[in-house]
Structures are given as structure tokens and as C-alpha cells.
Design a protein around this motif. Structure first.
Motif, PDB file in Angstrom:
ATOM      1  N   HIS A 110      52.886 -31.504  50.377  1.00 18.43           N
ATOM      2  CA  HIS A 110      51.952 -31.775  51.558  1.00 18.43           C
ATOM      3  C   HIS A 110      50.749 -30.937  51.567  1.00 18.43           C
ATOM      4  CE1 HIS A 110      51.787 -31.832  56.075  1.00 18.43           C
ATOM      5  NE2 HIS A 110      51.043 -31.093  55.787  1.00 18.43           N
ATOM      6  N   ILE A 111      50.406 -29.987  50.932  1.00 19.07           N
ATOM      7  CA  ILE A 111      49.121 -29.338  50.823  1.00 19.07           C
ATOM      8  C   ILE A 111      48.318 -30.235  49.896  1.00 19.07           C
ATOM      9  CG2 ILE A 111      47.864 -27.387  49.844  1.00 19.07           C
ATOM     10  CD1 ILE A 111      50.278 -25.663  50.795  1.00 19.07           C
ATOM     11  N   TYR A 112      48.888 -30.708  48.814  1.00 26.60           N
ATOM     12  CA  TYR A 112      48.063 -31.412  47.913  1.00 26.60           C
ATOM     13  C   TYR A 112      47.636 -32.813  48.622  1.00 26.60           C
ATOM     14  CZ  TYR A 112      46.561 -34.797  44.242  1.00 26.60           C
ATOM     15  OH  TYR A 112      45.827 -35.563  43.429  1.00 26.60           O
ATOM     16  N   GLN A 113      48.400 -33.459  49.544  1.00 29.14           N
ATOM     17  CA  GLN A 113      48.173 -34.674  50.081  1.00 29.14           C
ATOM     18  C   GLN A 113      47.217 -34.482  51.280  1.00 29.14           C
ATOM     19  OE1 GLN A 113      51.997 -36.041  51.165  1.00 29.14           O
ATOM     20  NE2 GLN A 113      52.188 -37.060  49.297  1.00 29.14           N
ATOM     21  N   HIS A 114      47.083 -33.389  52.092  1.00 30.13           N
ATOM     22  CA  HIS A 114      46.307 -33.258  53.246  1.00 30.13           C
ATOM     23  C   HIS A 114      45.418 -31.705  53.100  1.00 30.13           C
ATOM     24  CE1 HIS A 114      49.189 -35.953  55.329  1.00 30.13           C
ATOM     25  NE2 HIS A 114      50.174 -35.438  54.754  1.00 30.13           N
ATOM     26  N   MET A 115      45.428 -31.134  52.115  1.00 30.53           N
ATOM     27  CA  MET A 115      44.639 -29.943  52.181  1.00 30.53           C
ATOM     28  C   MET A 115      44.078 -29.500  51.139  1.00 30.53           C
ATOM     29  SD  MET A 115      47.570 -28.080  54.432  1.00 30.53           S
ATOM     30  CE  MET A 115      48.077 -28.537  56.117  1.00 30.53           C
ATOM     31  N   ARG A 116      44.135 -30.288  50.067  1.00 26.85           N
ATOM     32  CA  ARG A 116      43.614 -29.758  48.672  1.00 26.85           C
ATOM     33  C   ARG A 116      42.147 -29.606  48.795  1.00 26.85           C
ATOM     34  NH1 ARG A 116      45.113 -35.424  47.664  1.00 26.85           N
ATOM     35  NH2 ARG A 116      43.368 -36.657  47.171  1.00 26.85           N
ATOM     36  N   ASP A 117      41.293 -30.202  49.588  1.00 24.95           N
ATOM     37  CA  ASP A 117      39.886 -29.788  49.489  1.00 24.95           C
ATOM     38  C   ASP A 117      39.701 -28.653  50.571  1.00 24.95           C
ATOM     39  OD1 ASP A 117      39.293 -32.176  48.093  1.00 24.95           O
ATOM     40  OD2 ASP A 117      39.250 -33.371  50.073  1.00 24.95           O
ATOM     41  N   GLU A 118      40.595 -27.992  50.962  1.00 25.47           N
ATOM     42  CA  GLU A 118      40.364 -26.734  51.584  1.00 25.47           C
ATOM     43  C   GLU A 118      40.190 -25.441  50.776  1.00 25.47           C
ATOM     44  OE1 GLU A 118      43.226 -26.246  55.108  1.00 25.47           O
ATOM     45  OE2 GLU A 118      42.582 -28.235  55.765  1.00 25.47           O
ATOM     46  N   ALA A 119      40.819 -25.297  49.569  1.00 25.36           N
ATOM     47  CA  ALA A 119      40.303 -24.046  48.865  1.00 25.36           C
ATOM     48  C   ALA A 119      40.203 -24.516  47.375  1.00 25.36           C
ATOM     49  CB  ALA A 119      41.828 -23.274  49.046  1.00 25.36           C
ATOM     50  N   ASP A 120      40.169 -23.476  46.491  1.00 29.40           N
ATOM     51  CA  ASP A 120      40.086 -23.929  45.111  1.00 29.40           C
ATOM     52  C   ASP A 120      41.542 -23.131  44.314  1.00 29.40           C
ATOM     53  OD1 ASP A 120      37.235 -24.405  45.251  1.00 29.40           O
ATOM     54  OD2 ASP A 120      37.036 -22.198  45.806  1.00 29.40           O
ATOM     55  N   TRP A 121      42.148 -22.167  45.079  1.00 28.95           N
ATOM     56  CA  TRP A 121      43.343 -21.668  44.627  1.00 28.95           C
ATOM     57  C   TRP A 121      44.567 -21.692  45.925  1.00 28.95           C
ATOM     58  CZ3 TRP A 121      43.532 -20.117  39.401  1.00 28.95           C
ATOM     59  CH2 TRP A 121      42.361 -20.141  38.828  1.00 28.95           C
ATOM     60  N   PHE A 122      45.745 -21.794  45.500  1.00 27.27           N
ATOM     61  CA  PHE A 122      46.585 -22.083  46.347  1.00 27.27           C
ATOM     62  C   PHE A 122      48.025 -21.140  46.199  1.00 27.27           C
ATOM     63  CE2 PHE A 122      44.245 -26.000  45.754  1.00 27.27           C
ATOM     64  CZ  PHE A 122      44.135 -26.352  47.092  1.00 27.27           C
ATOM     65  N   MET A 123      48.038 -20.055  47.372  1.00 27.71           N
ATOM     66  CA  MET A 123      49.046 -19.025  46.729  1.00 27.71           C
ATOM     67  C   MET A 123      50.092 -19.221  47.552  1.00 27.71           C
ATOM     68  SD  MET A 123      49.419 -15.884  45.765  1.00 27.71           S
ATOM     69  CE  MET A 123      50.387 -14.550  46.003  1.00 27.71           C
ATOM     70  N   LYS A 124      51.250 -19.089  47.047  1.00 25.96           N
ATOM     71  CA  LYS A 124      52.534 -19.188  47.888  1.00 25.96           C
ATOM     72  C   LYS A 124      53.253 -17.790  47.648  1.00 25.96           C
ATOM     73  CE  LYS A 124      57.487 -19.086  47.555  1.00 25.96           C
ATOM     74  NZ  LYS A 124      58.271 -17.789  47.063  1.00 25.96           N
ATOM     75  N   ALA A 125      53.712 -17.309  48.878  1.00 31.80           N
ATOM     76  CA  ALA A 125      54.391 -16.133  49.063  1.00 31.80           C
ATOM     77  C   ALA A 125      55.533 -16.353  50.351  1.00 31.80           C
ATOM     78  CB  ALA A 125      53.295 -14.835  49.623  1.00 31.80           C
ATOM     79  N   ASP A 126      56.254 -15.270  50.020  1.00 31.29           N
ATOM     80  CA  ASP A 126      57.365 -15.005  50.989  1.00 31.29           C
ATOM     81  C   ASP A 126      57.001 -14.211  52.268  1.00 31.29           C
ATOM     82  OD1 ASP A 126      59.020 -16.466  49.366  1.00 31.29           O
ATOM     83  OD2 ASP A 126      60.036 -14.856  48.703  1.00 31.29           O
ATOM     84  N   ASP A 127      57.750 -14.329  53.400  1.00 31.05           N
ATOM     85  CA  ASP A 127      57.575 -13.576  54.617  1.00 31.05           C
ATOM     86  C   ASP A 127      57.591 -12.070  54.501  1.00 31.05           C
ATOM     87  OD1 ASP A 127      60.166 -13.674  54.632  1.00 31.05           O
ATOM     88  OD2 ASP A 127      60.371 -15.122  56.466  1.00 31.05           O
ATOM     89  N   ASP A 128      58.386 -11.666  53.282  1.00 30.05           N
ATOM     90  CA  ASP A 128      58.519 -10.081  53.097  1.00 30.05           C
ATOM     91  C   ASP A 128      57.575  -9.618  51.822  1.00 30.05           C
ATOM     92  OD1 ASP A 128      59.949 -11.409  51.041  1.00 30.05           O
ATOM     93  OD2 ASP A 128      61.598 -10.096  51.182  1.00 30.05           O
ATOM     94  N   THR A 129      56.449 -10.171  51.731  1.00 26.81           N
ATOM     95  CA  THR A 129      55.326 -10.191  50.734  1.00 26.81           C
ATOM     96  C   THR A 129      54.074  -9.672  51.224  1.00 26.81           C
ATOM     97  OG1 THR A 129      56.376 -11.846  49.363  1.00 26.81           O
ATOM     98  CG2 THR A 129      53.958 -11.163  48.567  1.00 26.81           C
ATOM     99  N   TYR A 130      53.436  -8.532  50.657  1.00 27.85           N
ATOM    100  CA  TYR A 130      52.218  -8.103  51.106  1.00 27.85           C
ATOM    101  C   TYR A 130      51.179  -8.472  49.989  1.00 27.85           C
ATOM    102  CZ  TYR A 130      48.301  -5.490  53.280  1.00 27.85           C
ATOM    103  OH  TYR A 130      47.134  -5.149  53.711  1.00 27.85           O
ATOM    104  N   VAL A 131      50.013  -9.301  50.239  1.00 27.18           N
ATOM    105  CA  VAL A 131      48.858  -9.577  49.512  1.00 27.18           C
ATOM    106  C   VAL A 131      47.748  -8.910  49.687  1.00 27.18           C
ATOM    107  CG1 VAL A 131      47.869 -11.638  48.255  1.00 27.18           C
ATOM    108  CG2 VAL A 131      50.192 -11.951  49.030  1.00 27.18           C
ATOM    109  N   PHE A 132      47.092  -8.337  48.582  1.00 28.35           N
ATOM    110  CA  PHE A 132      45.669  -7.831  48.940  1.00 28.35           C
ATOM    111  C   PHE A 132      44.903  -9.039  48.470  1.00 28.35           C
ATOM    112  CE2 PHE A 132      48.296  -4.271  48.052  1.00 28.35           C
ATOM    113  CZ  PHE A 132      47.888  -3.465  48.882  1.00 28.35           C
TER     114      PHE A 132
END
Length: 369
Positions: free
Chosen positions: A159-181
């Protein structure tokens, strides 16, 4: 001729203001009026200086106006005036984050991710099975079952590739119990080109029959795909010889196998001192772990040798797993609001860019099986 001539010697001695003989004030030679005056060397020098200064000023103006664009060779623009390093990285290393969640965790987990680290992504979306007015949700067609995480991951990235691939350079997948700096994530990614097929996370080694250097990334601490890796994955995942078509399998393992078969490199996310930056556990478990036995699952699966000690964490960690909602805010406070009087801030500078042909990914060094 009657005196109306000039010898060669006389011509050299004439000044700029001398009139030719026979000219009554205006100076006429051969029927044409002589009205030109030669510039002195000082005047010529002044003219050159004025012209040079104008050219420099115009170039400086052009340079400032175009500082936000990349040149044809892909070099990054310089830091703008009054811009922090974090702001520069946000502009140059665009990260789209997507968080895998379910409706039952919208209010207890997802909204807290949105209020803490999620707001620092360039874009963030929550992949779930129901929409929510408090969250930027994308509704997936898969059921909310742990057994189909691989299917949900495939659908989310597609879905991200088809509709949002131009919105960013990198694409981060995380869970809802993950903290990302997110700032540290951008800092880690800065040397790499998003046009290179590569992804990063906490490297696990494949268990069972596999080649020596096959690895995959921990799903818990998240992983990030380059723009090119996203394209290759989305366009190649329907190849049954390379990617598992069924949904009922471990998400991170299947993701690693699929990307490996599609020739996407599993990058080394460790820092210059070989300390991990993605962590599948909480900081305490990595600093002073009670799981000292070599039969602990992390020591078995880690691709690179892992230790638990007070100096084993990177100063610029990227992600931790098993973080509850209360801890999300604790992380936020101690990293964005907390101040220590007298502590000298380190000098920060961006790392060197890495050309694809110079990329070296070390072999695994964890000898425990």
C-alpha cells in the motif's frame, strides 16, 4: 600638408587629453571627431573589482536560494543558517514510519506512540483493521491475528509503495510497543543512498539450513527499507520462488528471506565501535541483563556477537522493543526535556557518505548456535 601631421615619436608622447593638430577643440582626424578617452590603470582595476564583486554577490544569492535542492550527483545540500543538525537531517533524510497495531491497542498504545516519537517522523501511519479519528490509520484487509503478521506486513508495504512512495526516502516499520529515536535513525541512514537496495535493523542469523551469512532483522525493534528496497520488495513479493505467498508465518523471518532472494542487502546498523543501535529488548536488559546464560534466545539468534554490560549501548541508539506506554513518555522526557547542569554537549558532525561500490557488510561473528 602644412604642419598637419604627427610624427611617430610625437604620437607616443601625446597624453589622453592632447588634440591632434588642426582640430579646433574637438579633435578631428580624417573627418572623424575623436571623442574617446583611454582609462588609466587605476580606473581599469576599479572596474574589474566592481564587476568581480557583483559576480560573487550574485553567486552567493543563487547558492542560498538553491541550498534546499540536491545536485545531479546526489550530493546533500549544506546546512542552512540558523538550522540545527536535527532539522537538517529531517530535511535531507525523509523517513516515513508505519506502525503495526490493532483496534484494541489504539487508545492504550498507538495514540501514545503518536504523541511521543511518532510525531518526529516526516510521515507516520498506523496499519490496523479499523479507522480511528485520533490516528492517521490505513485499514488493512487482513484479520487481527498474530499468525498473519507476514500477510499484514506485505499488504502494508505494498500500500505504501503504491500510494506513498514519493513521500519519503526511507520506510520504517515498527510495532506499537517500540520506541524509535527518529533523529538517530536519520543520522545512521545519512551516509547511505536511498537509491541503493538495502535495509537495516537488529540483525538475526537464520537458524537451520542456510548459507553462512544469511540474516534477517528483528521485527520487534523494527527495520527500515530504502526507497529502492521498497520498490524491489513490492514488485517482487508475488514471485513464489523468492517470497512466501501464504500469510501464516513469522513476519521478520519471511521478510528477511524475501529480501535476501530479491538481492536486497541486509545492512550493518552498528556504530563505529561495533555497538548495536537497534535493540529487541529494553535498555535495562541490555545494560545489566539477568539473562547471563548462553542458552538465552538473544545470544543464539544474534548475527553479531552480543554482550550485556554498562558500556555496550551506543550513544546514538535507534530503537528499543517491549516499551510500554508509560515508558514512552519517560524516554521522551529524558531525551528531549531533561537537562544536566554542567554537562558538555558533544560536537556533532555528519558522517561521510558511503558510495554503493564502497559498501562493506561484515560477516557474522556470533559463534554460539
Amino acid at each position: 600638408m602644412g604642419g598637419h601631421y604627427i610624427t611617430l615619436e610625437q604620437r607616443h608622447r601625446l597624453s589622453d587629453t592632447t588634440l591632434y593638430p588642426g582640430s579646433a577643440g574637438g579633435g578631428v582626424v580624417g573627418g572623424s571627431r575623436v571623442g574617446h578617452r583611454r582609462l588609466s590603470s587605476c580606473q581599469v582595476l576599479l572596474l574589474v573589482l566592481v564587476a568581480g564583486s557583483s559576480v560573487i554577490a550574485l553567486y552567493a544569492y543563487w547558492d542560498v536560494m538553491t541550498a534546499g535542492a540536491r545536485d545531479p550527483d546526489g550530493h546533500s545540500p549544506r546546512q542552512l543558517s540558523n538550522e540545527t543538525l536535527a532539522q537538517q537531517l529531517r530535511r535531507e533524510v525523509r523517513v516515513l514510519c508505519w506502525v503495526l497495531t490493532t483496534p484494541k491497542y489504539h487508545k492504550s498504545r498507538a495514540v501514545h506512540v503518536m504523541r511521543t516519537w511518532g510525531k518526529r517522523c516526516n510521515k507516520i501511519y498506523f496499519m490496523t483493521s479499523e479507522s480511528d479519528d485520533e490516528l492517521p490509520t490505513i485499514v488493512l484487509n487482513k484479520s487481527d491475528k498474530y499468525e498473519v503478521l507476514w500477510g499484514k506486513t506485505k499488504e502494508a508495504f505494498t500500500h505504501i509503495y503504491q500510494h506513498m512512495r514519493d513521500e519519503a526516502d526511507w520506510f520504517m516499520k515498527a510495532d506499537d510497543d517500540t520506541y524509535v529515536f527518529v533523529e538517530n535513525l536519520r543520522y545512521m541512514l545519512y551516509p547511505y543512498s536511498p537509491d541503493q537496495a538495502i535495509y537495516f535493523g537488529y540483525n538475526f542469523k537464520m537458524i537451520g539450513a542456510h548459507n553462512k551469512n544469511e540474516s534477517y532483522m528483528s521485527g520487534g525493534s523494527g527495520y527500515v527499507l530504502s526507497r529502492e528496497a521498497l520498490r524491489i520488495f513490492a514488485e517482487g513479493l508475488n514471485d513464489s520462488t523468492k517470497c512466501r505467498q501464504e500469510d501464516n508465518s513469522a513476519e521478520d523471518v519471511e521478510m528477511g528471506r524475501c529480501l535476501l532472494n530479491l538481492d536486497v542487502k541486509a545492512g550493518d546498523s552498528r556504530d563505529s565501535k561495533l555497538r548495536n543501535r537497534f535493540y529487541p529488548l529494553l535498555p535495562f536488559d541490555m545494560l545489566l541483563s539477568g539473562n547471563s546464560g548462553l542458552d538465552f534466545w538473544l545470544y543464539k539468534y544474534a548475527y553479531y556477537s552480543v554482550r550485556s554490560c554498562m558500556d555496550c549501548l551506543s550513544e546514538y541508539p535507534v530503537a528499543f522493543h517491549y516499551v510500554n506506554p508509560e515508558q514512552l513518555y519517560v524516554f521522551d522526557f529524558f531525551n528531549y526535556d531533561f537537562q544536566l547542569v554542567g554537562k558538555q554537549k558533544p560536537e556533532e558532525r555528519l558522517p561521510q557518505k558511503i558510495r554503493p561500490e564502497d559498501l562493506v557488510i561484515p560477516d557474522y561473528d556470533n559463534m554460539f548456535t
